[in-house]
Design a protein around this motif. Structure first.
Motif, mmCIF file in Angstrom:
data_model
loop_
_atom_site.group_PDB
_atom_site.id
_atom_site.type_symbol
_atom_site.label_atom_id
_atom_site.label_comp_id
_atom_site.label_asym_id
_atom_site.label_seq_id
_atom_site.Cartn_x
_atom_site.Cartn_y
_atom_site.Cartn_z
ATOM 1 N N GLY A 156 4.542 10.032 -7.430
ATOM 2 C CA GLY A 156 5.646 10.240 -8.356
ATOM 3 C C GLY A 156 7.010 10.201 -7.700
ATOM 4 O O GLY A 156 7.971 10.801 -8.197
ATOM 5 N N VAL A 157 7.115 9.474 -6.594
ATOM 6 C CA VAL A 157 8.397 9.324 -5.899
ATOM 7 C C VAL A 157 9.193 8.235 -6.613
ATOM 8 O O VAL A 157 8.689 7.134 -6.823
ATOM 9 C CB VAL A 157 8.189 8.965 -4.412
ATOM 10 N N ALA A 158 10.408 8.551 -6.975
ATOM 11 C CA ALA A 158 11.257 7.593 -7.682
ATOM 12 C C ALA A 158 11.596 6.411 -6.782
ATOM 13 O O ALA A 158 11.973 6.580 -5.627
ATOM 14 C CB ALA A 158 12.534 8.269 -8.156
ATOM 15 N N ALA A 159 11.431 5.225 -7.329
ATOM 16 C CA ALA A 159 11.743 3.992 -6.603
ATOM 17 C C ALA A 159 13.204 3.638 -6.815
ATOM 18 O O ALA A 159 13.671 3.572 -7.949
ATOM 19 C CB ALA A 159 10.857 2.854 -7.094
ATOM 20 N N LEU B 107 0.833 -1.198 0.000
ATOM 21 C CA LEU B 107 0.000 0.000 0.000
ATOM 22 C C LEU B 107 0.871 1.252 0.000
ATOM 23 O O LEU B 107 0.560 2.232 -0.681
ATOM 24 C CB LEU B 107 -0.953 -0.018 1.192
ATOM 25 N N CYS B 108 1.972 1.200 0.724
ATOM 26 C CA CYS B 108 2.923 2.313 0.709
ATOM 27 C C CYS B 108 3.497 2.494 -0.697
ATOM 28 O O CYS B 108 3.626 3.618 -1.184
ATOM 29 C CB CYS B 108 4.032 2.066 1.724
ATOM 30 N N GLY B 109 3.808 1.389 -1.342
ATOM 31 C CA GLY B 109 4.341 1.458 -2.702
ATOM 32 C C GLY B 109 3.377 2.110 -3.672
ATOM 33 O O GLY B 109 3.782 2.923 -4.515
ATOM 34 N N THR B 110 2.095 1.788 -3.555
ATOM 35 C CA THR B 110 1.119 2.411 -4.464
ATOM 36 C C THR B 110 0.991 3.899 -4.177
ATOM 37 O O THR B 110 0.800 4.697 -5.088
ATOM 38 C CB THR B 110 -0.274 1.738 -4.373
ATOM 39 N N PRO C 208 13.197 8.953 -13.329
ATOM 40 C CA PRO C 208 12.265 7.925 -13.809
ATOM 41 C C PRO C 208 11.647 7.195 -12.614
ATOM 42 O O PRO C 208 12.335 6.877 -11.653
ATOM 43 C CB PRO C 208 13.143 6.990 -14.639
ATOM 44 N N THR C 209 10.335 6.983 -12.665
ATOM 45 C CA THR C 209 9.675 6.297 -11.558
ATOM 46 C C THR C 209 9.554 4.820 -11.900
ATOM 47 O O THR C 209 8.743 4.425 -12.721
ATOM 48 C CB THR C 209 8.290 6.900 -11.271
ATOM 49 N N ASP C 210 10.397 4.053 -11.276
ATOM 50 C CA ASP C 210 10.380 2.603 -11.408
ATOM 51 C C ASP C 210 9.119 2.087 -10.714
ATOM 52 O O ASP C 210 8.413 2.834 -10.040
ATOM 53 C CB ASP C 210 11.649 2.044 -10.742
ATOM 54 N N ARG D 96 9.463 -3.646 -6.650
ATOM 55 C CA ARG D 96 10.562 -3.585 -5.672
ATOM 56 C C ARG D 96 10.156 -4.104 -4.297
ATOM 57 O O ARG D 96 10.997 -4.577 -3.545
ATOM 58 C CB ARG D 96 11.079 -2.163 -5.547
ATOM 59 N N LEU D 97 8.861 -3.987 -3.952
ATOM 60 C CA LEU D 97 8.430 -4.302 -2.591
ATOM 61 C C LEU D 97 7.734 -5.657 -2.443
ATOM 62 O O LEU D 97 7.616 -6.160 -1.329
ATOM 63 C CB LEU D 97 7.506 -3.195 -2.068
ATOM 64 N N ALA D 98 7.270 -6.226 -3.537
ATOM 65 C CA ALA D 98 6.593 -7.528 -3.471
ATOM 66 C C ALA D 98 7.630 -8.649 -3.454
ATOM 67 O O ALA D 98 8.706 -8.518 -4.037
ATOM 68 C CB ALA D 98 5.660 -7.696 -4.664
ATOM 69 N N PRO D 99 7.307 -9.763 -2.798
ATOM 70 C CA PRO D 99 8.250 -10.890 -2.810
ATOM 71 C C PRO D 99 8.361 -11.490 -4.207
ATOM 72 O O PRO D 99 7.450 -11.338 -5.034
ATOM 73 C CB PRO D 99 7.612 -11.888 -1.830
ATOM 74 N N ASP D 100 9.467 -12.156 -4.466
ATOM 75 C CA ASP D 100 9.720 -12.737 -5.790
ATOM 76 C C ASP D 100 8.579 -13.627 -6.256
ATOM 77 O O ASP D 100 8.181 -13.577 -7.415
ATOM 78 C CB ASP D 100 11.023 -13.550 -5.783
ATOM 79 N N GLN D 101 8.028 -14.447 -5.353
ATOM 80 C CA GLN D 101 6.987 -15.387 -5.744
ATOM 81 C C GLN D 101 5.678 -14.696 -6.133
ATOM 82 O O GLN D 101 4.805 -15.322 -6.717
ATOM 83 C CB GLN D 101 6.745 -16.452 -4.671
#
Length: 160
Positions: free
Chosen positions: A45-48, A36-39, A124-126, A131-136
């Motif tokens: 428009g904060v760059a990741a 939720l923080c990531g969204t 650029p906003t990645d 970046r925040l979700a687990p690989d799976q």
């Protein structure tokens, strides 16, 4: 746009399909508060960057492990027994309230951590969710559903 993370999280979580998507990603090891923080960061428009994502994880992981998870585990442990015990059901609701307060406190901590990061930067906003979700969860439909809902919320806010 919602200026604070808590109100953004409430608005997004209330959208159709978001609760289910968040719980699906949580079942895969994801942290709903981080997502939720990531969204919210994406909408602002904060760059990741890797360093910023790690700073958020460094706040979230111990809080989830030491505060939120024990409350959630207790609440879930009491689910079946609470159906037949009104007193236990009332206690379970109190634990649920504490769990929500703990998640709100985490969102406040995440917001404080990211407060100094420039919004609407020309960097650029990645993809924050990547970046925040687990690989799976990277290719899971739930993460896609969360992205779509967040974009729709942003479109609705921008149109207002």
């Amino acid at each position: 746009m919602y200026t604070d993370l808590w109100n953004h999280a409430l608005a997004l979580y209330a959208r159709a399909g978001v609760e289910e998507a968040c719980l699906d990603v949580q079942a895969l090891g994801g942290d709903v508060c981080l997502l939720l923080c990531g969204t919210w960061l994406q909408a602002r428009g904060v760059a990741a960057t890797g360093q910023r994502a790690q700073a958020l994880r460094d706040i979230a992981e111990p809080w989830q492990r030491e505060v939120v998870a024990p409350l959630r585990n207790l609440r879930q442990q009491w689910r079946t027994a609470a159906h037949n015990d009104a007193q236990l059901a009332a206690l379970r609701e109190q634990v649920k309230g504490l769990e929500l307060q703990a998640e709100k406190a985490l969102l406040e901590r995440l917001q404080a951590c990211s407060q100094q990061w420039p919004a609407d930067s020309h960097e650029p906003t990645d993809d924050w969710l990547a970046r925040l979700a687990p690989d799976q969860a990277q290719d899971h439909r739930a993460l896609h559903q969360l992205r779509v809902a967040a974009a729709a919320l942003q479109d609705a806010e921008d149109g207002a």
